[in-house]
Design an enzyme around this catalytic site. Sequence first.
Site, PDB file in Angstrom:
ATOM      1  CB  THR A 166      86.756  48.640  27.697  1.00 54.71           C
ATOM      2  OG1 THR A 166      86.483  49.057  29.024  1.00 54.71           O
ATOM      3  CG2 THR A 166      85.885  49.441  26.731  1.00 54.71           C
ATOM      4  CG  ASN A 167      83.587  46.174  31.332  1.00 56.94           C
ATOM      5  OD1 ASN A 167      83.163  47.093  32.028  1.00 56.94           O
ATOM      6  ND2 ASN A 167      84.699  45.494  31.645  1.00 56.94           N
ATOM      7  NE  ARG A 168      75.907  48.826  28.585  1.00 58.86           N
ATOM      8  CZ  ARG A 168      74.678  48.361  28.828  1.00 58.86           C
ATOM      9  NH1 ARG A 168      74.367  47.144  28.472  1.00 58.86           N
ATOM     10  NH2 ARG A 168      73.789  49.115  29.441  1.00 58.86           N
ATOM     11  CB  SER A 169      81.801  48.573  34.504  1.00 57.53           C
ATOM     12  OG  SER A 169      81.911  49.090  35.804  1.00 57.53           O
TER      13      SER A 169
ATOM     14  CB  ALA B 154      83.229  45.224  34.987  1.00 55.06           C
TER      15      ALA B 154
END
Length: 404
Positions: free
Chosen positions: A215-218, A282
Site C-alpha cells: 500500500t502507500n502513505r496516502s 494514490a
Amino acid sequence: MFPSKLLEKKRILVGITGGIAAYKACLFIRHLVTAGAEVRAMMTASAEKFITPLTIESLCRYPVYRDLFPENQFAATHHIELADWADAAVIIPATANIIGKTANGIGDDFFSTNMLALHCPILFAPAMNSNMWKNAAVQRNIAFLKSDGYFICDPEEGFLAEGYSGVGRLARMEYVLQHLYRAIHPGGQASLQGKTVMITAGGTREFLDPVRMLTNRSSGKMGFALAWEAFARGAKVILVHGPGNISPPVGVKNISVVSAEDMYQVVDENFADCDIFISAAAVADYRPDAFSKDKIKKGKGPMNIPMQRTKDILQTMGERKAAHQKLIGFAVETVDPEENARKKLRKKQLDMIVLNNPHVKGAAFEGDTNQVTLITEKDSQPVEMGYKIDIAREILEAVIAGEK
Ligand code: CTP
C-alpha cells in the site's frame, strides 16, 4: 477536515437550546475557536438547565446572550446588534420548540426574537427524541425552514439519552462542520448544482496473502476535502475511497474499495454519469501476480515477488471521455515537476493536473496542509500552502472557471 481559512475571523453565533445534546455545543465552539472564528453564544433558559453559561462564556471568551431585557444594561436593540454582528449562526442542538418558533415567526424571548432578526446563513442541528423528530408538525416545520433557505444538518440514528436507539441524535461534529462549511461557502450552492462529480481518494491495498499487503502513505484527506467542496457547491458527489480512518462525508455517495481493480470497477460503472471526474487516489501501479490464501511461510534466502501492472484508471477514462466531461488528475513529481506533470496531462487526456511537491514541508501525504500547482494545457497556477479544504476550493474554482 477543519480548520479552514474560510473560518478565520468569521463571526459565528452559536445558539444553544435545551436538550441533553447541549453539552456537545461546548466541543463545537472549541472547533470554531481553534479554526480562528470569533464566537458569541446565546442560550435559552432551558439550555441553562443542561450546561452553565459560564462554561460557554469561558470557551468563547464573551458573555452569553440570555435575556431580552437584561438588568443594568441598555437593551432596547440588544438582539438586533447581535443579529447584525453575525456572519453565520448555528443552532446546536436545535429543539422542536425553536424549530417550530422560527418556522412560524414567533419571537417570545431573547433567543427566538434574535432568530427573527438574523439575516445571515443559519444552520440548524436538531437533536431530540426519535418520536418527536418523526412528529408530523416537527417535520412540517423542518420543511418550512428548508423552503425559507435555512440549512439543516439532520440528526443521526443511534443510541439516545432515553436508553434506546432511534433517529434523533445530534449529528457527529464532522457533519455539523461540513454543513457549516456549505452554509458559509462564498461560491454558493449553485456553482455545481445539477452536476455529478466523482472523486477517488486514498490509497489502495494489494494483498499477497491474508495478512500482508502493498500500500502507500496516502490518507485520503485531499480527496475527502474535494468531496466536501463539491457537496458544498451543490453537486451530486460519488466518493470512491480506499481504506482509511477519516469519517466519510455526509450527503455524499460513499463507496469504499480495497484494491486498484475494485476501484477501477466502481469508477468504470459510474463514469458515464459523471460530469467531472477527479482522480485524487494514490492507486497502486502494480499488484502481486498471485494471492496466496494461506499465510506465506518464510524461506531461507531473499524473496522476490512477481508483480503485474494494474489498470491505469484515469488514463482509461481519458480515452473514453465525452465532450462535456472534465477530467482532473494528480501528480507527484520529484524531477522536472512541471514538464513531467504536463506530459501526464497530455498522455491521460486531462483538463487539469494538480501537481504535488512532496519535498515542500507541510505538503502532500498525511497532513492537513498542501501546496500545489494547477496545470492546464495553457496555464500554470501556483496555489500557496494551505489547508486541504482550502486547496480543494481553489481546485474546483479553477475547474468551474475552465468551463466558462
Ligand atoms: N492513476 C490511476 N490509476 C493508476 C495509477 C494512477 O487512476 N493505476 C491516477 C492517479 O489517481 C493520479 C494520476 O493517475 O491522478 C497520476 O498518478 P501518478 O502515480 O503520479 O502517475 P503515474 O501515471 O502512475 O506515473 P508514474 O508513477 O510513472 O509517475
